[in-house]
Design a protein around this motif. Sequence first.
Motif, PDB file in Angstrom:
ATOM      1  N   LEU A 190      -2.269  -1.984  -4.964  1.00  0.00           N
ATOM      2  CA  LEU A 190      -2.574  -1.837  -3.542  1.00  0.00           C
ATOM      3  C   LEU A 190      -1.299  -1.530  -2.764  1.00  0.00           C
ATOM      4  O   LEU A 190      -0.221  -2.032  -3.093  1.00  0.00           O
ATOM      5  CB  LEU A 190      -3.197  -3.123  -2.987  1.00  0.00           C
TER       6      LEU A 190
ATOM      7  N   LEU B 110     -13.427  -4.245  -2.710  1.00  0.00           N
ATOM      8  CA  LEU B 110     -12.324  -4.504  -1.792  1.00  0.00           C
ATOM      9  C   LEU B 110     -12.552  -3.702  -0.526  1.00  0.00           C
ATOM     10  O   LEU B 110     -12.902  -2.508  -0.588  1.00  0.00           O
ATOM     11  CB  LEU B 110     -10.979  -4.093  -2.403  1.00  0.00           C
ATOM     12  N   GLN B 111     -12.329  -4.342   0.599  1.00  0.00           N
ATOM     13  CA  GLN B 111     -12.353  -3.663   1.883  1.00  0.00           C
ATOM     14  C   GLN B 111     -10.922  -3.605   2.429  1.00  0.00           C
ATOM     15  O   GLN B 111     -10.229  -4.621   2.444  1.00  0.00           O
ATOM     16  CB  GLN B 111     -13.250  -4.414   2.877  1.00  0.00           C
ATOM     17  N   ARG B 112     -10.504  -2.432   2.838  1.00  0.00           N
ATOM     18  CA  ARG B 112      -9.189  -2.304   3.459  1.00  0.00           C
ATOM     19  C   ARG B 112      -9.355  -2.488   4.962  1.00  0.00           C
ATOM     20  O   ARG B 112      -9.994  -1.688   5.637  1.00  0.00           O
ATOM     21  CB  ARG B 112      -8.568  -0.936   3.152  1.00  0.00           C
TER      22      ARG B 112
ATOM     23  N   TYR C 116      -6.485  -6.827   3.376  1.00  0.00           N
ATOM     24  CA  TYR C 116      -7.658  -6.534   2.553  1.00  0.00           C
ATOM     25  C   TYR C 116      -8.623  -7.718   2.543  1.00  0.00           C
ATOM     26  O   TYR C 116      -8.253  -8.847   2.883  1.00  0.00           O
ATOM     27  CB  TYR C 116      -7.232  -6.227   1.114  1.00  0.00           C
TER      28      TYR C 116
ATOM     29  N   GLU D 196      -9.788 -13.060   2.442  1.00  0.00           N
ATOM     30  CA  GLU D 196      -8.892 -12.074   3.026  1.00  0.00           C
ATOM     31  C   GLU D 196      -7.452 -12.363   2.613  1.00  0.00           C
ATOM     32  O   GLU D 196      -7.068 -13.521   2.413  1.00  0.00           O
ATOM     33  CB  GLU D 196      -9.016 -12.064   4.549  1.00  0.00           C
TER      34      GLU D 196
END
Length: 564
Positions: free
Chosen positions: A472, A557-559, A477, A526
């Motif tokens: 990453l 995964l969420q950015r 995230y 998070e």
Amino acid sequence: MRPLDGFDTVKRKTSSHLRREPRLGNRLFSPMLFTLSWLTMGVISASGATPVAASIPTAARGVALGNELFSNGPIHHIRIEIAPKDIVKLRQSSHEYVPAVVRDEKEWREQVGIHLKGSTGSFRPIDGKPGLTLNFEKFVQGQRFYGLRKIHLNNSVEDPSYMNELLGGELFRAAGVPAPRVTHAVVELNGRKLGLYLLKEGFTEDFLSLYFHRTDGKLYEPAAGHDAGEPLKAVSGDGPDDQADLARLAAAAHEPDFHQRWQRLGQILDLETFISFMAMEVMAGHRDGYCLARNNFRIYHDLDTDRMLFFPHGMDQLFGRADAAMQPQMSGLIARAVIETPQGRQQYRQRFAFLLTNVFDVPALPRRADVVASQLRQVLSKKEGRALDNEVATVKERMVMRRRDLEKQLNEPELQLLTFENGSARLETRWEAVDEPAKGKMDRAKTPDGKMALRIQAGPVTSATWRTKVLLGKGRYRFEGAVCTVAVEPLSFGRGKGAALRLIGIPGGQAESLVGNRDWRALQVEFKVEAQQAVVLACELRARAGEAWFDLDSLRLQRLSESP
């Protein structure tokens, strides 16, 4: 390991400032600094072209080469005498110097400045087994002990093997990074036997003279601040204490353009030595050092090259986690700044691989520990000797496991940055079962409602995870996924009981845990990444009974942002 041809003639372009003759204190520090195989091998430079083993000065190398004269010598027996009134002072104000008499088999010194040392965990009062700093010129200008003006007697209460600081220093020096020399001593205080201690040289001009022609540059240690750009304490050096050099270093680290940052860092920081410093801190698991904790370190401004160097310190806890990442999230500002740049990442990996092969030498390291332990047993009781052997065996095992895990990490395909679409990345593949429980099971299976899931069936004692590693970039995230449990009974000990999502190696990286019978529930955790790094995501079950299901389609995964 490949010997370096022409060892004494190969020089780095910045090595002219390094001293070329043995210096003070060589008689006192009798154990080997590093093995002959380490001493004579070449270490590839950050550019991959020029060996940097030549950057280890002849002074430091000369001490090692002459060490056969001392390696079988007796352990020093240091006797300290402090007046009763000054004992009272140390009880009241432990870090204030008081006068003492210090002697061993050969030398006798009076009016030696002495105070207690240590922080949380290692500090012990004067009536216990205190750590001690001995400053021989505090009250008598020019007074020395074996040529040195300051030494430390570490009580090693956080390292019952008495090995970590010694082995750690040898590893750093073999990697071309200056580090204090260490030996052992038996200590008495006013006739009371305190026992075995680590005897370590202080960070003084004596130490600097082993590695640099000029010793009048500023030498900094953490005080109110713990990083470049924060107020540090100047413990030696001439000129005004305006910390302008640290400000320049911090400014270069904050340069947003990576190419310009690399150029600016190279103008103020000895990049080759710093990359070796980073690699060795991570390799040895120095979790309380600069890169990982911004805690134990020193910074020196070498006036011959006008560049800054970092020295390791406080290495009483090493090799703790065998599976610690070889490129973890860096805490230190300068470490983050280097590893964020493409050049820094590439050269760090190259240097790490070479130092692992040529310096982190298993089985030479365990053999070295055995040699030191055999010397220490001569001054210990049988009971103490058995206890030491057990602790040394643990350290040796940790070194072997650490080397094995790092080889595994290096042999893994190099990760590519995870690709996000509209800020989201699915995590359906590359999950690995870790610590499959006895009398339990881990597999990929369909749930009764047709979902493909990662399943963990608990045995009597289960702490199992499905793991995947992703690369990453800097940012914030959220790791999320749907989890359900069937008759999960949590373990009665430890943290993180039940089924959960968590991050390996990132503090606080765990979502809530589920126990009992729970229908599908969305969990999330998070976290932030300070610089590009590999992150291990885990689906975990800690239980004594039951099973947990992790919906593969929901794991993602969420950015949240591209910068913390």
